[in-house]
Design a protein around this motif. Structure first.
Motif, PDB file in Angstrom:
ATOM      1  N   GLY A 160      16.031  27.944 -14.735  1.00 38.63           N
ATOM      2  CA  GLY A 160      16.588  28.880 -13.772  1.00 38.63           C
ATOM      3  C   GLY A 160      16.930  28.284 -12.425  1.00 38.63           C
ATOM      4  N   THR A 161      16.718  26.982 -12.256  1.00 36.96           N
ATOM      5  CA  THR A 161      17.064  26.353 -10.988  1.00 36.96           C
ATOM      6  C   THR A 161      18.163  25.323 -11.204  1.00 36.96           C
ATOM      7  OG1 THR A 161      15.396  24.617 -11.245  1.00 36.96           O
ATOM      8  CG2 THR A 161      14.726  26.621 -10.093  1.00 36.96           C
ATOM      9  N   THR A 162      18.885  25.041 -10.145  1.00 37.62           N
ATOM     10  CA  THR A 162      19.900  23.997 -10.203  1.00 37.62           C
ATOM     11  C   THR A 162      19.545  22.927  -9.201  1.00 37.62           C
ATOM     12  OG1 THR A 162      21.261  25.209  -8.631  1.00 37.62           O
ATOM     13  CG2 THR A 162      21.744  25.546 -10.947  1.00 37.62           C
ATOM     14  N   ASP A 163      19.757  21.663  -9.587  1.00 39.09           N
ATOM     15  CA  ASP A 163      19.448  20.580  -8.664  1.00 39.09           C
ATOM     16  C   ASP A 163      20.672  20.227  -7.830  1.00 39.09           C
ATOM     17  OD1 ASP A 163      21.032  19.325 -10.495  1.00 39.09           O
ATOM     18  OD2 ASP A 163      19.544  17.853 -11.132  1.00 39.09           O
ATOM     19  N   SER A 164      20.514  19.242  -6.967  1.00 42.08           N
ATOM     20  CA  SER A 164      21.592  18.899  -6.045  1.00 42.08           C
ATOM     21  C   SER A 164      22.808  18.339  -6.763  1.00 42.08           C
ATOM     22  CB  SER A 164      21.091  17.914  -4.995  1.00 42.08           C
ATOM     23  OG  SER A 164      20.686  16.704  -5.604  1.00 42.08           O
ATOM     24  N   SER A 165      22.628  17.629  -7.878  1.00 45.89           N
ATOM     25  CA  SER A 165      23.790  17.081  -8.581  1.00 45.89           C
ATOM     26  C   SER A 165      24.635  18.197  -9.182  1.00 45.89           C
ATOM     27  CB  SER A 165      23.353  16.098  -9.672  1.00 45.89           C
ATOM     28  OG  SER A 165      22.607  16.748 -10.669  1.00 45.89           O
ATOM     29  N   THR A 166      24.001  19.261  -9.662  1.00 47.59           N
ATOM     30  CA  THR A 166      24.744  20.397 -10.204  1.00 47.59           C
ATOM     31  C   THR A 166      25.504  21.111  -9.093  1.00 47.59           C
ATOM     32  OG1 THR A 166      23.030  20.660 -11.887  1.00 47.59           O
ATOM     33  CG2 THR A 166      24.536  22.501 -11.569  1.00 47.59           C
ATOM     34  N   LYS A 167      24.868  21.277  -7.946  1.00 48.42           N
ATOM     35  CA  LYS A 167      25.543  21.908  -6.811  1.00 48.42           C
ATOM     36  C   LYS A 167      26.707  21.056  -6.324  1.00 48.42           C
ATOM     37  CE  LYS A 167      21.516  24.464  -5.289  1.00 48.42           C
ATOM     38  NZ  LYS A 167      20.511  24.660  -4.249  1.00 48.42           N
ATOM     39  N   THR A 168      26.528  19.747  -6.299  1.00 56.32           N
ATOM     40  CA  THR A 168      27.598  18.838  -5.895  1.00 56.32           C
ATOM     41  C   THR A 168      28.766  18.923  -6.865  1.00 56.32           C
ATOM     42  OG1 THR A 168      25.995  17.330  -4.913  1.00 56.32           O
ATOM     43  CG2 THR A 168      28.167  16.431  -5.407  1.00 56.32           C
ATOM     44  N   MET A 169      28.476  18.959  -8.158  1.00 58.16           N
ATOM     45  CA  MET A 169      29.514  19.071  -9.172  1.00 58.16           C
ATOM     46  C   MET A 169      30.271  20.387  -9.019  1.00 58.16           C
ATOM     47  SD  MET A 169      30.449  16.921 -11.405  1.00 58.16           S
ATOM     48  CE  MET A 169      31.340  16.978 -12.920  1.00 58.16           C
ATOM     49  N   GLY A 170      29.550  21.460  -8.733  1.00 61.80           N
ATOM     50  CA  GLY A 170      30.197  22.753  -8.510  1.00 61.80           C
ATOM     51  C   GLY A 170      31.104  22.726  -7.293  1.00 61.80           C
ATOM     52  N   ALA A 171      30.646  22.078  -6.224  1.00 60.49           N
ATOM     53  CA  ALA A 171      31.460  21.971  -5.014  1.00 60.49           C
ATOM     54  C   ALA A 171      32.713  21.141  -5.275  1.00 60.49           C
ATOM     55  CB  ALA A 171      30.641  21.350  -3.885  1.00 60.49           C
ATOM     56  N   LEU A 172      32.584  20.067  -6.044  1.00 61.09           N
ATOM     57  CA  LEU A 172      33.752  19.249  -6.394  1.00 61.09           C
ATOM     58  C   LEU A 172      34.739  20.034  -7.248  1.00 61.09           C
ATOM     59  CD1 LEU A 172      32.123  15.790  -7.194  1.00 61.09           C
ATOM     60  CD2 LEU A 172      33.632  16.346  -5.283  1.00 61.09           C
ATOM     61  N   THR A 173      34.222  20.855  -8.148  1.00 62.21           N
ATOM     62  CA  THR A 173      35.093  21.662  -9.000  1.00 62.21           C
ATOM     63  C   THR A 173      35.870  22.674  -8.171  1.00 62.21           C
ATOM     64  OG1 THR A 173      33.573  21.377 -10.858  1.00 62.21           O
ATOM     65  CG2 THR A 173      35.146  23.187 -11.011  1.00 62.21           C
ATOM     66  N   VAL A 174      35.191  23.356  -7.261  1.00 59.77           N
ATOM     67  CA  VAL A 174      35.859  24.337  -6.398  1.00 59.77           C
ATOM     68  C   VAL A 174      36.856  23.627  -5.479  1.00 59.77           C
ATOM     69  CG1 VAL A 174      35.511  26.006  -4.535  1.00 59.77           C
ATOM     70  CG2 VAL A 174      34.000  26.016  -6.525  1.00 59.77           C
ATOM     71  N   GLY A 175      36.459  22.502  -4.915  1.00 63.44           N
ATOM     72  CA  GLY A 175      37.365  21.724  -4.073  1.00 63.44           C
ATOM     73  C   GLY A 175      38.578  21.231  -4.845  1.00 63.44           C
ATOM     74  N   GLY A 176      38.351  20.823  -6.086  1.00 61.58           N
ATOM     75  CA  GLY A 176      39.460  20.400  -6.939  1.00 61.58           C
ATOM     76  C   GLY A 176      40.425  21.533  -7.208  1.00 61.58           C
ATOM     77  N   LEU A 177      39.890  22.729  -7.423  1.00 60.62           N
ATOM     78  CA  LEU A 177      40.749  23.892  -7.645  1.00 60.62           C
ATOM     79  C   LEU A 177      41.616  24.162  -6.420  1.00 60.62           C
ATOM     80  CD1 LEU A 177      41.705  26.315  -9.279  1.00 60.62           C
ATOM     81  CD2 LEU A 177      39.735  27.581  -8.392  1.00 60.62           C
ATOM     82  N   VAL A 178      41.023  24.072  -5.247  1.00 57.70           N
ATOM     83  CA  VAL A 178      41.773  24.290  -4.009  1.00 57.70           C
ATOM     84  C   VAL A 178      42.878  23.244  -3.873  1.00 57.70           C
ATOM     85  CG1 VAL A 178      41.606  24.252  -1.490  1.00 57.70           C
ATOM     86  CG2 VAL A 178      39.879  25.460  -2.841  1.00 57.70           C
TER      87      VAL A 178
END
Length: 56
Positions: free
Chosen positions: A3-21
């Motif tokens: 149920g928790t996410t680590d920093s690498s998962t959050k970083t990957m999510g941020a890169l994905t959103v940034g890539g979409l933009v």
């Protein structure tokens, strides 16, 4: 821990959103490029798989 996410998962999510933009901005400015959208979909699927394996 489930149920928790680590920093690498959050970083990957941020890169994905940034890539979409970035891909959306490129499409608006210069027109659609199928390879960029394909790359973003692949990045999104990798991110999704990372999230599922970390929270599962």
């Amino acid at each position: 821990m489930a149920g928790t996410t680590d920093s690498s998962t959050k970083t990957m999510g941020a890169l994905t959103v940034g890539g979409l933009v970035m891909v959306t901005a490129y499409t608006v400015a210069l027109g659609s490029n199928g390879w960029l959208w394909f790359g973003w979909v692949v990045l999104g699927l990798i991110t999704l798989a990372l999230v599922v394996t970390k929270t599962g």
